[in-house]
Design a protein around this motif. Structure first.
Motif, PDB file in Angstrom:
ATOM      1  N   TRP A 148       0.859  -1.183   0.000  1.00  0.00           N
ATOM      2  CA  TRP A 148       0.000   0.000   0.000  1.00  0.00           C
ATOM      3  C   TRP A 148       0.893   1.230   0.000  1.00  0.00           C
ATOM      4  N   PRO A 149       0.353   2.362  -0.441  1.00  0.00           N
ATOM      5  CA  PRO A 149       1.166   3.575  -0.421  1.00  0.00           C
ATOM      6  C   PRO A 149       1.378   4.079   1.015  1.00  0.00           C
ATOM      7  N   VAL A 150       2.527   4.678   1.265  1.00  0.00           N
ATOM      8  CA  VAL A 150       2.781   5.311   2.562  1.00  0.00           C
ATOM      9  C   VAL A 150       2.949   6.812   2.316  1.00  0.00           C
ATOM     10  N   PRO A 151       2.747   7.674   3.286  1.00  0.00           N
ATOM     11  CA  PRO A 151       2.358   7.363   4.660  1.00  0.00           C
ATOM     12  C   PRO A 151       0.895   6.928   4.746  1.00  0.00           C
ATOM     13  N   VAL A 152       0.636   6.152   5.765  1.00  0.00           N
ATOM     14  CA  VAL A 152      -0.705   5.633   5.999  1.00  0.00           C
ATOM     15  C   VAL A 152      -1.487   6.675   6.804  1.00  0.00           C
ATOM     16  N   LEU A 153      -2.759   6.835   6.476  1.00  0.00           N
ATOM     17  CA  LEU A 153      -3.580   7.808   7.213  1.00  0.00           C
ATOM     18  C   LEU A 153      -4.001   7.231   8.575  1.00  0.00           C
ATOM     19  N   HIS A 154      -3.825   8.037   9.614  1.00  0.00           N
ATOM     20  CA  HIS A 154      -4.261   7.651  10.965  1.00  0.00           C
ATOM     21  C   HIS A 154      -5.457   8.521  11.335  1.00  0.00           C
ATOM     22  N   GLN A 155      -6.518   7.906  11.792  1.00  0.00           N
ATOM     23  CA  GLN A 155      -7.698   8.702  12.160  1.00  0.00           C
ATOM     24  C   GLN A 155      -7.400   9.652  13.313  1.00  0.00           C
ATOM     25  N   SER A 156      -6.470   9.278  14.173  1.00  0.00           N
ATOM     26  CA  SER A 156      -6.175  10.127  15.337  1.00  0.00           C
ATOM     27  C   SER A 156      -5.613  11.495  14.922  1.00  0.00           C
ATOM     28  N   THR A 157      -5.160  11.616  13.663  1.00  0.00           N
ATOM     29  CA  THR A 157      -4.624  12.913  13.210  1.00  0.00           C
ATOM     30  C   THR A 157      -5.728  13.772  12.576  1.00  0.00           C
ATOM     31  N   ARG A 158      -6.934  13.268  12.543  1.00  0.00           N
ATOM     32  CA  ARG A 158      -7.987  13.910  11.750  1.00  0.00           C
ATOM     33  C   ARG A 158      -9.032  14.622  12.594  1.00  0.00           C
ATOM     34  N   LEU A 159      -8.780  14.779  13.886  1.00  0.00           N
ATOM     35  CA  LEU A 159      -9.816  15.359  14.754  1.00  0.00           C
ATOM     36  C   LEU A 159     -10.275  16.746  14.303  1.00  0.00           C
ATOM     37  N   PRO A 160      -9.365  17.633  13.830  1.00  0.00           N
ATOM     38  CA  PRO A 160      -9.842  18.939  13.378  1.00  0.00           C
ATOM     39  C   PRO A 160     -10.843  18.832  12.215  1.00  0.00           C
ATOM     40  N   ARG A 161     -10.614  17.891  11.316  1.00  0.00           N
ATOM     41  CA  ARG A 161     -11.528  17.686  10.182  1.00  0.00           C
ATOM     42  C   ARG A 161     -12.898  17.201  10.676  1.00  0.00           C
ATOM     43  N   TYR A 162     -12.873  16.287  11.635  1.00  0.00           N
ATOM     44  CA  TYR A 162     -14.140  15.783  12.176  1.00  0.00           C
ATOM     45  C   TYR A 162     -14.891  16.927  12.881  1.00  0.00           C
ATOM     46  N   ARG A 163     -14.127  17.716  13.633  1.00  0.00           N
ATOM     47  CA  ARG A 163     -14.717  18.824  14.395  1.00  0.00           C
ATOM     48  C   ARG A 163     -15.379  19.842  13.467  1.00  0.00           C
ATOM     49  N   GLU A 164     -14.674  20.186  12.386  1.00  0.00           N
ATOM     50  CA  GLU A 164     -15.224  21.225  11.495  1.00  0.00           C
ATOM     51  C   GLU A 164     -16.525  20.720  10.859  1.00  0.00           C
ATOM     52  N   THR A 165     -16.619  19.425  10.637  1.00  0.00           N
ATOM     53  CA  THR A 165     -17.845  18.861  10.070  1.00  0.00           C
ATOM     54  C   THR A 165     -18.968  18.865  11.102  1.00  0.00           C
ATOM     55  N   LEU A 166     -18.616  18.569  12.351  1.00  0.00           N
ATOM     56  CA  LEU A 166     -19.627  18.627  13.414  1.00  0.00           C
ATOM     57  C   LEU A 166     -20.167  20.053  13.536  1.00  0.00           C
ATOM     58  N   GLU A 167     -19.279  21.040  13.360  1.00  0.00           N
ATOM     59  CA  GLU A 167     -19.704  22.451  13.406  1.00  0.00           C
ATOM     60  C   GLU A 167     -20.788  22.716  12.361  1.00  0.00           C
ATOM     61  N   ILE A 168     -20.569  22.169  11.161  1.00  0.00           N
ATOM     62  CA  ILE A 168     -21.530  22.404  10.068  1.00  0.00           C
ATOM     63  C   ILE A 168     -22.880  21.790  10.437  1.00  0.00           C
ATOM     64  N   LEU A 169     -22.859  20.545  10.890  1.00  0.00           N
ATOM     65  CA  LEU A 169     -24.116  19.865  11.224  1.00  0.00           C
ATOM     66  C   LEU A 169     -24.800  20.542  12.411  1.00  0.00           C
ATOM     67  N   TRP A 170     -23.981  21.035  13.336  1.00  0.00           N
ATOM     68  CA  TRP A 170     -24.525  21.750  14.514  1.00  0.00           C
ATOM     69  C   TRP A 170     -25.231  23.028  14.076  1.00  0.00           C
ATOM     70  N   THR A 171     -24.570  23.767  13.184  1.00  0.00           N
ATOM     71  CA  THR A 171     -25.134  25.020  12.696  1.00  0.00           C
ATOM     72  C   THR A 171     -26.454  24.774  11.952  1.00  0.00           C
ATOM     73  N   GLN A 172     -26.542  23.600  11.327  1.00  0.00           N
ATOM     74  CA  GLN A 172     -27.788  23.260  10.617  1.00  0.00           C
ATOM     75  C   GLN A 172     -28.873  22.755  11.566  1.00  0.00           C
ATOM     76  N   GLY A 173     -28.564  22.695  12.851  1.00  0.00           N
ATOM     77  CA  GLY A 173     -29.566  22.249  13.831  1.00  0.00           C
ATOM     78  C   GLY A 173     -29.798  20.749  13.819  1.00  0.00           C
ATOM     79  N   LEU A 174     -28.797  19.991  13.351  1.00  0.00           N
ATOM     80  CA  LEU A 174     -28.991  18.545  13.216  1.00  0.00           C
ATOM     81  C   LEU A 174     -28.402  17.739  14.376  1.00  0.00           C
ATOM     82  N   LEU A 175     -27.709  18.414  15.293  1.00  0.00           N
ATOM     83  CA  LEU A 175     -27.066  17.685  16.400  1.00  0.00           C
ATOM     84  C   LEU A 175     -27.598  18.169  17.738  1.00  0.00           C
TER      85      LEU A 175
END
Ligand code: GLU
Length: 277
Positions: free
Chosen positions: A67-94
């Motif tokens: 497989w290609p390296v570097p391998v993606l680790h989910q633990s490095t992606r928290l800011p991306r997850y957070r920004e998406t939660l912000e969007i859903l929150w703003t839409q009143g979905l959470l």
């Protein structure tokens, strides 16, 4: 180009079921001249271990996968997850939820509720913390956040559907059959459903190849893709590898760990035969 992935959690040894999933995805990518990615699902830092991650690389390499390296680790992606939660929150979905598992079990099995209904994440959330109108203010930090499934389904402009093995699957009535799923866990920042959808989209995965145990979760993923304007990949849920009693293999099942077979002198070809490839 076909792009697929194998996304194990480094919380224990890989067993025959993982070998099957990874080899199937790798074979499909190779046959289509596509690409096979490895992704480390280490969101649960309390259970993830570097030793297990090292063993994942070792086992998969031994099986003949690359497989290609570097391998993606989910633990490095928290800011991306957070920004998406912000969007859903703003839409009143959470909404934030402070129920424990036992609170949920107790509320769902109250006499007036009848037998508790189960969805892809276990007992369907009875709605204890669901507010009458979308919560105001900033996105709560360090809180579990649930998706308001009724509101989410109301946002859809056309019915949900996705393709699997040439067939169209159209999930029905998600509020009743799935309920308000958790998208952010208090201790982990994001849940499996949110992270897998964002990772697959950002890695441009065209084909998700994984076990049938995740089939029911796919409707949640397709819904999230629609809410977030992300493409829906093709899904292939493969049969599960079972033990001689017909039970699906568990992480703790060391007897069927790839490393155990290797130590006992099996070859990668033997593993292929054992899983029916
Ligand atoms: N980390 C998940 C698991 O091991 C991956 C699931 C998926 O492929 O979406 O079950």
């Amino acid at each position: 180009m076909l792009i697929t992935r194998f996304a194990p959690s480094p919380t224990g040894p890989l067993h025959l079921g993982h070998a099957f999933s990874a080899m199937l995805a790798h074979d499909m990518a190779r046959a289509a001249n596509g690409s096979f990615l490895l992704r480390i699902d280490d969101l649960d830092q309390s259970r993830s271990r570097l030793e297990w991650e090292a063993q994942i690389y070792h086992d998969l390499t031994w099986l003949g996968l690359s497989w290609p390296v570097p391998v993606l680790h989910q633990s490095t992606r928290l800011p991306r997850y957070r920004e998406t939660l912000e969007i859903l929150w703003t839409q009143g979905l959470l909404y934030p939820c402070s129920c424990s598992r036992s609170d949920i079990r107790a509320a769902a099995s109250a006499p007036q509720e009848g037998a508790p209904l189960h969805g892809p994440d276990g007992v369907i959330y009875p709605g204890t913390c669901r507010p009458a109108s979308p919560p105001k203010g900033p996105l709560p930090q360090e809180a579990a956040l649930r998706l308001d499934m009724v509101r989410a389904c109301e946002m859809l402009d056309k019915p949900l559907e996705y393709r699997e093995k040439g067939e169209t699957i159209a999930p029905q009535n998600l509020p009743a059959t799935v309920g308000d799923v958790v998208l952010a866990r208090r201790d982990m920042g994001a849940s499996y459903h949110l992270s897998v959808v964002l990772d697959d989209a950002d890695q441009q995965i065209t084909h998700v190849i994984r076990g049938q145990d995740l089939q029911d979760a796919t409707q949640i993923h397709v819904l999230l893709q629609r809410l977030l304007g992300l493409p829906t990949p093709a899904y292939h849920h493969h049969r599960l590898i079972r033990d001689e009693h017909g039970k699906r293999l568990a992480k703790r099942d060391d007897a069927r760990a790839i490393a155990t077979y290797r130590a006992e002198g099996a070859s990668p070809q033997d593993i292929r035969k054992l899983v029916g490839l």
